[in-house]
Design an enzyme around this catalytic site. Structure first.
Site, PDB file in Angstrom:
ATOM      1  N   GLU A  57       0.828  -1.209   0.000  1.00 42.30           N
ATOM      2  CA  GLU A  57       0.000   0.000   0.000  1.00 42.30           C
ATOM      3  C   GLU A  57       0.862   1.258   0.000  1.00 42.30           C
ATOM      4  O   GLU A  57       0.597   2.218  -0.734  1.00 42.30           O
ATOM      5  CB  GLU A  57      -0.917   0.027   1.239  1.00 42.30           C
ATOM      6  CG  GLU A  57      -1.801  -1.185   1.363  1.00 42.30           C
ATOM      7  CD  GLU A  57      -1.212  -2.261   2.256  1.00 42.30           C
ATOM      8  OE1 GLU A  57      -1.948  -2.811   3.077  1.00 42.30           O
ATOM      9  OE2 GLU A  57      -0.009  -2.559   2.112  1.00 42.30           O
ATOM     10  N   CYS A  89       0.070   0.540   7.772  1.00 42.83           N
ATOM     11  CA  CYS A  89      -0.363   0.913   6.430  1.00 42.83           C
ATOM     12  C   CYS A  89      -1.707   1.635   6.459  1.00 42.83           C
ATOM     13  O   CYS A  89      -1.948   2.538   5.654  1.00 42.83           O
ATOM     14  CB  CYS A  89      -0.464  -0.326   5.549  1.00 42.83           C
ATOM     15  SG  CYS A  89       1.138  -1.076   5.163  1.00 42.83           S
ATOM     16  N   LEU A 209      21.249 -27.004  -3.378  1.00 46.83           N
ATOM     17  CA  LEU A 209      19.879 -26.593  -3.002  1.00 46.83           C
ATOM     18  C   LEU A 209      19.635 -25.106  -3.231  1.00 46.83           C
ATOM     19  O   LEU A 209      18.845 -24.477  -2.527  1.00 46.83           O
ATOM     20  CB  LEU A 209      19.581 -26.952  -1.542  1.00 46.83           C
ATOM     21  CG  LEU A 209      19.702 -28.426  -1.164  1.00 46.83           C
ATOM     22  CD1 LEU A 209      19.269 -28.636   0.286  1.00 46.83           C
ATOM     23  CD2 LEU A 209      18.878 -29.310  -2.100  1.00 46.83           C
TER      24      LEU A 209
END
Length: 340
Positions: A57, A89, A209
């Site tokens: 936002e 926010c 990995l």
């Protein structure tokens, strides 16, 4: 809202322990012209930054600047209303003068859980909740699962021949599937916060990995963005997987430990013993199988699972096929476990 969902997907795997959220701010003039057949309305897009950075936002509001006054904000997840690593926010939305907020789903996190929506409504902002809710909830499934259970969403990745074998009798397994399937598996790693294998796999294959994709791939990961590497058992000195987190003991406690570390999704890559242990304990939330159009044609090659299976047909595990995708001749099958 679908633009916000797309923005969130672009940052998935980079935001944990925060959720990957997307936001789209539509200024007043554009909002009034939403029925315009040209579709050229201007809007401002934001997505959650890596931990410590601004939420979706705030990023959209910053991009819009003064044009946020009176605008409509579409956001996939309820705006937070508490002070964490960043300010709330919801307060930023109010300060910017946004008149309407459209939310995909509310946030089950106990620190939020309706407080952001309530704060906005109390200040006179029009708030609509539930737009594209199913789509948003599916995208945020690992986050929602983590906030409700304290554990990460567990994805078990398996690659085999069509007769269910992952390696030849001599132990060789590279490569059963083709390049397209292997690249897709790396994208699955990129969307996970941790990758888990057993110590036996480390000793046998010495894997890194890591996510290895071209620099121009949207899911490319720099060294600092790689998922946490987790090994069940002891890692030999000098193994390529190091540095790695070494864990052992009850698998449920292992998942709780990872959840406490902010891991929202863990990708279990095996080997067959680890795959069987997670499957037998019913700890797998999603199965992803890469099936090569190949057959060993015997019973001496190594199977997908190492351990006892269902003793009778009545005990057969039956899941739901969620999707199938052809990847360069290999077949990707995604399974959901049976509902309890």
């Amino acid at each position: 809202m679908l633009e916000a969902v797309a923005a969130a997907e672009r940052v998935r795997g980079r935001t944990s322990p925060n959720p990957w959220v997307g936001a789209v701010l539509v200024p007043v003039a554009a909002d009034d012209a939403t029925d315009d057949a040209t579709g050229d309305a201007e809007f401002f897009v934001g997505a959650t930054a890596p931990v410590g950075g601004p939420h979706a936002e705030v990023t959209a509001l910053a991009a819009a600047g003064p044009r946020a006054e009176g605008a409509t904000l579409y956001v996939t997840l309820e705006p937070c209303a508490h002070h964490g690593r960043t300010p709330p926010c919801a307060e930023a939305v109010l300060a910017a003068g946004v008149r309407r907020v459209v939310v995909g789903i509310d946030d089950p996190d106990p620190q939020v859980s309706g407080r952001g929506i309530a704060l906005l409504r109390q200040a006179g902002v029009e708030v609509d909740v539930g737009v594209a809710a199913d789509r948003v909830a599916e995208q945020l499934t690992p986050y929602l699962h983590h906030r409700r259970t304290g554990r990460p969403w567990v994805v078990l990745k398996l690659a085999s021949t069509l007769d269910g074998r992952i390696a030849a009798p001599d132990g060789s397994s590279r490569w059963i599937t083709g390049a397209a399937a292997r690249a897709d598996a790396h994208r699955l790693r990129a969307k996970s916060d941790a990758v888990l294998v057993g110590a036996g796999t480390v000793r046998a294959d010495d894997p890194t990995l890591t996510v290895r994709l071209p620099d121009d791939d949207p899911d490319h990961r720099a060294p600092s963005e790689q998922p946490l590497r987790v090994v069940l058992g002891h890692v030999p000195v000098g193994a390529a997987v190091l540095p790695a987190l070494e864990l052992d003991g009850d698998l449920g406690m292992v998942l709780t430990d990872l959840g406490d570390r902010g891991v929202l999704q863990v990708l279990v890559e095996g080997g067959a013993g680890v795959a069987h242990a997670f499957h037998a304990a019913r700890l797998v939330d999603s199965y992803v199988l890469y099936l090569a159009p190949a057959l060993f044609g015997g019973d001496d090659a190594r199977p997908l699972f190492a351990g006892p299976g269902a003793p009778t047909l009545d005990g057969l595990w039956r899941g739901t096929i969620r999707s199938t995708t052809n990847l360069g001749g290999d077949l990707r099958v995604e399974l959901s476990p049976p509902r309890v």
